[in-house]
Each structure stands twice: as structure tokens, then as C-alpha cells.
Design a protein around this motif. Sequence first.
Motif, PDB file in Angstrom:
ATOM      1  N   LEU A 165      42.038  35.616  42.776  1.00  0.00           N
ATOM      2  CA  LEU A 165      43.003  37.072  43.499  1.00  0.00           C
ATOM      3  C   LEU A 165      42.614  35.856  44.746  1.00  0.00           C
ATOM      4  N   PHE A 166      43.951  35.992  45.407  1.00  0.00           N
ATOM      5  CA  PHE A 166      43.751  35.474  47.030  1.00  0.00           C
ATOM      6  C   PHE A 166      43.172  36.409  47.901  1.00  0.00           C
ATOM      7  N   CYS A 167      42.339  36.604  48.762  1.00  0.00           N
ATOM      8  CA  CYS A 167      42.881  37.644  50.302  1.00  0.00           C
ATOM      9  C   CYS A 167      42.915  37.602  51.610  1.00  0.00           C
ATOM     10  N   GLY A 168      43.213  38.253  52.253  1.00  0.00           N
ATOM     11  CA  GLY A 168      43.531  38.601  53.309  1.00  0.00           C
ATOM     12  C   GLY A 168      43.377  39.317  53.739  1.00  0.00           C
ATOM     13  N   GLY A 169      42.682  39.314  54.838  1.00  0.00           N
ATOM     14  CA  GLY A 169      41.351  40.757  55.981  1.00  0.00           C
ATOM     15  C   GLY A 169      42.607  40.607  57.218  1.00  0.00           C
ATOM     16  N   ALA A 170      41.660  42.301  57.918  1.00  0.00           N
ATOM     17  CA  ALA A 170      43.074  41.912  59.060  1.00  0.00           C
ATOM     18  C   ALA A 170      41.504  43.054  59.655  1.00  0.00           C
ATOM     19  N   SER A 171      41.326  42.660  60.759  1.00  0.00           N
ATOM     20  CA  SER A 171      40.340  43.385  61.009  1.00  0.00           C
ATOM     21  C   SER A 171      41.014  45.190  61.834  1.00  0.00           C
ATOM     22  N   GLU A 172      40.042  46.445  61.414  1.00  0.00           N
ATOM     23  CA  GLU A 172      40.507  48.019  62.091  1.00  0.00           C
ATOM     24  C   GLU A 172      40.021  47.854  63.596  1.00  0.00           C
ATOM     25  N   TYR A 173      39.395  46.861  64.013  1.00  0.00           N
ATOM     26  CA  TYR A 173      38.798  47.459  65.271  1.00  0.00           C
ATOM     27  C   TYR A 173      40.165  47.310  65.916  1.00  0.00           C
ATOM     28  N   ALA A 174      40.275  47.627  67.450  1.00  0.00           N
ATOM     29  CA  ALA A 174      41.537  47.092  68.222  1.00  0.00           C
ATOM     30  C   ALA A 174      41.163  46.025  69.031  1.00  0.00           C
ATOM     31  N   GLY A 175      41.907  45.255  69.128  1.00  0.00           N
ATOM     32  CA  GLY A 175      42.066  44.107  69.715  1.00  0.00           C
ATOM     33  C   GLY A 175      42.109  42.233  68.637  1.00  0.00           C
ATOM     34  N   PRO A 176      43.219  42.083  69.142  1.00  0.00           N
ATOM     35  CA  PRO A 176      42.551  40.634  67.893  1.00  0.00           C
ATOM     36  C   PRO A 176      41.351  39.634  67.375  1.00  0.00           C
ATOM     37  N   LEU A 177      40.863  40.199  66.777  1.00  0.00           N
ATOM     38  CA  LEU A 177      40.071  39.824  65.935  1.00  0.00           C
ATOM     39  C   LEU A 177      39.907  38.696  64.121  1.00  0.00           C
ATOM     40  N   PRO A 178      38.989  38.239  64.943  1.00  0.00           N
ATOM     41  CA  PRO A 178      38.809  36.843  63.221  1.00  0.00           C
ATOM     42  C   PRO A 178      39.121  37.807  62.214  1.00  0.00           C
ATOM     43  N   ALA A 179      39.532  37.107  61.022  1.00  0.00           N
ATOM     44  CA  ALA A 179      38.938  37.824  59.878  1.00  0.00           C
ATOM     45  C   ALA A 179      38.775  36.893  58.367  1.00  0.00           C
ATOM     46  N   GLN A 180      38.291  37.466  57.430  1.00  0.00           N
ATOM     47  CA  GLN A 180      38.263  35.984  56.323  1.00  0.00           C
ATOM     48  C   GLN A 180      39.739  35.842  55.446  1.00  0.00           C
ATOM     49  N   ILE A 181      39.343  35.176  54.600  1.00  0.00           N
ATOM     50  CA  ILE A 181      40.082  35.167  53.644  1.00  0.00           C
ATOM     51  C   ILE A 181      39.462  34.532  52.304  1.00  0.00           C
ATOM     52  N   ARG A 182      39.134  34.944  51.423  1.00  0.00           N
ATOM     53  CA  ARG A 182      38.477  35.431  50.303  1.00  0.00           C
ATOM     54  C   ARG A 182      39.299  34.793  48.923  1.00  0.00           C
ATOM     55  N   LEU A 183      38.663  34.286  48.133  1.00  0.00           N
ATOM     56  CA  LEU A 183      38.924  34.203  47.275  1.00  0.00           C
ATOM     57  C   LEU A 183      38.136  34.357  45.835  1.00  0.00           C
ATOM     58  N   TRP A 184      38.463  35.253  45.084  1.00  0.00           N
ATOM     59  CA  TRP A 184      37.783  35.828  44.229  1.00  0.00           C
ATOM     60  C   TRP A 184      38.292  34.846  42.911  1.00  0.00           C
ATOM     61  N   ASP A 185      36.845  35.296  42.110  1.00  0.00           N
ATOM     62  CA  ASP A 185      37.244  34.797  40.484  1.00  0.00           C
ATOM     63  C   ASP A 185      36.865  36.456  39.582  1.00  0.00           C
ATOM     64  N   VAL A 186      38.449  36.362  39.047  1.00  0.00           N
ATOM     65  CA  VAL A 186      38.384  38.080  38.583  1.00  0.00           C
ATOM     66  C   VAL A 186      37.917  38.435  38.083  1.00  0.00           C
ATOM     67  N   ALA A 187      38.133  37.202  37.064  1.00  0.00           N
ATOM     68  CA  ALA A 187      36.331  38.128  35.558  1.00  0.00           C
ATOM     69  C   ALA A 187      35.173  37.568  35.866  1.00  0.00           C
ATOM     70  N   SER A 188      34.686  37.625  36.452  1.00  0.00           N
ATOM     71  CA  SER A 188      33.315  37.299  37.346  1.00  0.00           C
ATOM     72  C   SER A 188      33.161  38.142  38.037  1.00  0.00           C
ATOM     73  N   GLY A 189      34.575  38.429  39.118  1.00  0.00           N
ATOM     74  CA  GLY A 189      34.331  39.312  40.237  1.00  0.00           C
ATOM     75  C   GLY A 189      33.334  39.274  41.887  1.00  0.00           C
ATOM     76  N   GLU A 190      33.358  37.637  41.311  1.00  0.00           N
ATOM     77  CA  GLU A 190      32.817  37.356  42.456  1.00  0.00           C
ATOM     78  C   GLU A 190      33.042  35.807  43.348  1.00  0.00           C
ATOM     79  N   VAL A 191      33.263  35.385  44.728  1.00  0.00           N
ATOM     80  CA  VAL A 191      33.502  34.585  45.326  1.00  0.00           C
ATOM     81  C   VAL A 191      33.830  33.313  45.542  1.00  0.00           C
ATOM     82  N   LYS A 192      34.399  32.953  45.423  1.00  0.00           N
ATOM     83  CA  LYS A 192      34.902  31.788  45.053  1.00  0.00           C
ATOM     84  C   LYS A 192      34.714  30.722  46.489  1.00  0.00           C
ATOM     85  N   ARG A 193      35.611  31.289  47.036  1.00  0.00           N
ATOM     86  CA  ARG A 193      35.627  30.496  48.506  1.00  0.00           C
ATOM     87  C   ARG A 193      36.440  31.983  49.315  1.00  0.00           C
TER      88      ARG A 193
END
Lengths: 296, 215
Positions: free
Chosen positions: A233-261
Amino acid sequence: MDRVIQTDTKIGVVAFSADSSTLNGLADDGTIRLWDARSGAPQKTVQWTKTDRRAATFSQDGATIASSGPDRVIKLWDVKTGEMKRRLPSKAPWISAFAFSKDGRWLAAGGGDATIGLWELASGSLKFTLADGLGNAGALAFSPDSQNLVSGYSDTNLRVWKTGTGKLERTIEDLQLMQFTLAYSPDGGMLASGGADRTIYLWDTRTWRMVRKLTGQPEMVERLVFSPDGKTLFCGGASEYAGPLPAQIRLWDVASGEVKRTGTTQHGVRSVAFSPDGKMMASADTSKTVTIWQLT
Amino acid sequence: MKPEQMTRRQILEQCIGRGLLVGGVAMSAPNLLAFWQKNEEPRKATPPNDMGPFYKKGTPEGSDSAAMRAPGDPGLPLRVSGRILNTRGDVVPEARIQLWQADHFGKYDLMGYRYRARLAVSREAAYQFETVFPGHYPDRVAQHIHYLITAPGHKTLVTQLYFATDPVFLGDPDKYYSKDPLVQTRELIRPVTVLEQAETPAHAEVVFEVCLERA
């Protein structure tokens, strides 16, 4: 190697072509941008629309765009030429989200009047107006068999609708905050949802029970997409804080629930996509940057 | 039932029953009642407005007033008050209000319930809350406070309160209210009064009277 593409305009939505060779992007300047998916090199710019880009969404085969503008008319566009193919007059004051069904039969349009219009594309007719809930549907997803439509409303509830009858099948009231994004697994057995509480919820679509929570995303969960094999599962984030801030993308392993990348985008993510061959992911963020993430 | 406890509908039904309200043409009592009520709406309903993405369930319920501002919170202190009426001009003492807004820095509390409140209006359908002016944030142009109002027998209203002093309206909200495309109507922008009294420090006050449509 990952490719970071700097553009001269923000890109709202990205999608790969069916053969995974091209990445298409819908730009805020009213053009469609095409890049070579392997090298990231620009291929073509197609004139599209400056005024009718609201809620723009690609069809599942990548050939059509649905969008809306100030005149309450839903427009369908040809991706290759940028030309308008069809106009669907809508009663909704504005459109918050679109979704195409995989079989090409349906277009769902979430309206600013808390309704969802379910359009039959072959006839261009509004088959059902789904009405339940407050605010608007900010996220819509059809099941892979096109039998169900799931909506995520501002009132935080998820609703499951039957496309054949327009009937509300189930309302999931367990969530405290709105879900901004919904993604069905390719086999239809699981729905992923995510939103303002930085958590991804995985739902069993037979029972509609939550089977897993994936936590740890540092920002709001803005966009989700499953890999073609359904394992990640590929996830893209966005900060809830005002202003343009960096965010993280995460690649999750669905079976284990672990972050692959993990990876970082310059600003909040607006769109994510998986290539049909499963070898690449793409993200577009609000810093005029598109990133193609290589998996192999 | 005492006469003063009767609803407007019951009074009209009594008038019809006693021959005090009569249809000039053949008209059933329900049709006559509907005609009279339809043409008796003296107030315009408050326009709905976008619910936004940050409504949160589970906000603790309070009384007819709330202190969303904690001592020492940054931002210009603001008191908002008003009443909940319906289109007939009746007060709606059964109304419940949910409020949510960004803090001074333009940030919503997503993990807790700061700058969120749930109110039950008074017997006179009045409400009041102490807060600060919400901050601006990049995706929204105008400062705003979200309202969700429910009341039995009335349509649920989701709307927002805006401020005439907001710089985005350039001092002329009649002309520039659409600078924020989500505002959509001038009616939701309210004037601001600044008060400085001996017993209370300087603060701004806004009155927002809300009119609900009957279901």
C-alpha cells in the motif's frame, strides 16, 4: 533510481498509462503533461482546460478525465487530445470528488450539496442521486467488480452503496475524523482509508469490520493506492500545519503491517499512483514536483 | 395546555377549527394550513456553507456557553453570541450547536478538542462562546468558524461565520466577499465590535443569529 521532476506548475493528479511507459499529470495551468516513466523526461504537453479542473480524476483505463467547473456541468475529456468528449449537466453546486468504476459503466460525482450523483456513462444519464450525510463526499471508491461504491463524507462516516440499486448498504460510524482517501485492494477483499488522524484503516469488505490500523505516518494521510498485486500500500502524507512543509511517503506491507520503505516529498502530497506493471510509483506534491519512485 | 405553550401550528389549527381562518375556495384543512404557513415565513434561513475537512466527532457537550480560549492563548480575544431562530421567527430552545475552528496560528486540533465545543442553547435559544480570532491558513483565504446546528423539527444546518474585518475583504465585504470562493454569500460575514470595559480586558464581539429552516 528515483526520478524527481521539477515542473513550472503544480501537478494535481498523476496516473500511469496502461503499458506503464508514460506518466500523465494534470497541471494547474490547464495542461496535461506526459513524461517518460523510466527517465522522467518530458514527452508532450497537451492543452486541456484552465477553468474546469475541479476534482479532476482519471478513468481507470487512463484514457478519460472527469472534471467540473463553475457552470455545474461535469465534463469528460480525452487524455490524448485534451478535447471535451461529453457534458453532463449536474444539479450539484460544485463537485468535491469523482470516481470511475473499473468496468467503465459508472461515474460517481460527490456534490457540494451532500449528494452523490451516480451517472451511467453509456447513456450519459444520472441513474441515482445518493443522499445521506452532511457536508460532502471528499473521497469515493468503486469496488473492483463495480458492484459497490464507498464514500467518505465530511461528517466522518464511511457509506457503502449498491451501484445497481443506489441503495445505502451500510454506514460505518466508527471514525472521529474525515477520511480523505479510499482505496480498494485489487481483489476487492479489503478497503484502505485514511485521513486527518494520520492513521490508515484496513476494512474487511465482507464484514465491514476494521481488521488493522497502520499508524506512524507523521502527517495526515492524504492519498492511498494499492500495488497491482495487492501486497503493498503506497501512502502519501500532507502536513496539517499551516504552511508548505515536507511530507513523507510510505510503502506498507499489507500482510505484516510493516513499513517497507519511506521517502520525503518537498510539500504535501496531492496524488499517488502505481504503475500497472508494479515496478514504479509516482507522487505529485504542492511544490511543483513529481517523483517517480522505482521499486525494482 | 396553556395558550402560551401552544405552537404556532396548534394556534393555526385552532383558528381553522373555530372558523377564524377559512379558505375562500374549497380547501382542506391541511392545505389551508400549509398555504398559511408557507406565506407566513418572515425570516430568511441562514445560508449553508462548506463543512470543511476537520469536523471531529466526540466533542464534549457543554451548556449554553463555552470557553474555548484558555488563559494565555495567543490571538485577539473574541466573544461570539447569538440566538437560534427559525424562519417563522420562533426561538428554537431545543437546538444543539457544534463549533470548530483553527487556533490563532491557523491550526486545527486533530488529536484533541481545543477550539472545539458543543453547546445546548438556553431556554431563550441563546448561546455564547469565548475564543480568539481563527488564524489564516494557506488552503483557506478567509478566517472562519464552523457551525453544525441540529434541532428537532428543523433541517440540520452546516455553515460558517466570517468577519467583516478580515483583511481578505479589503474593508468592503459587500464588494469583495468572493475573494474567498468558499464564502459564496455576503450574509455570513458579520461586523465586529471592540469593547473595553472596566471589568473585562479589551476584546472583540460578534453577534451571529442563526435562522433554521423547518423540516
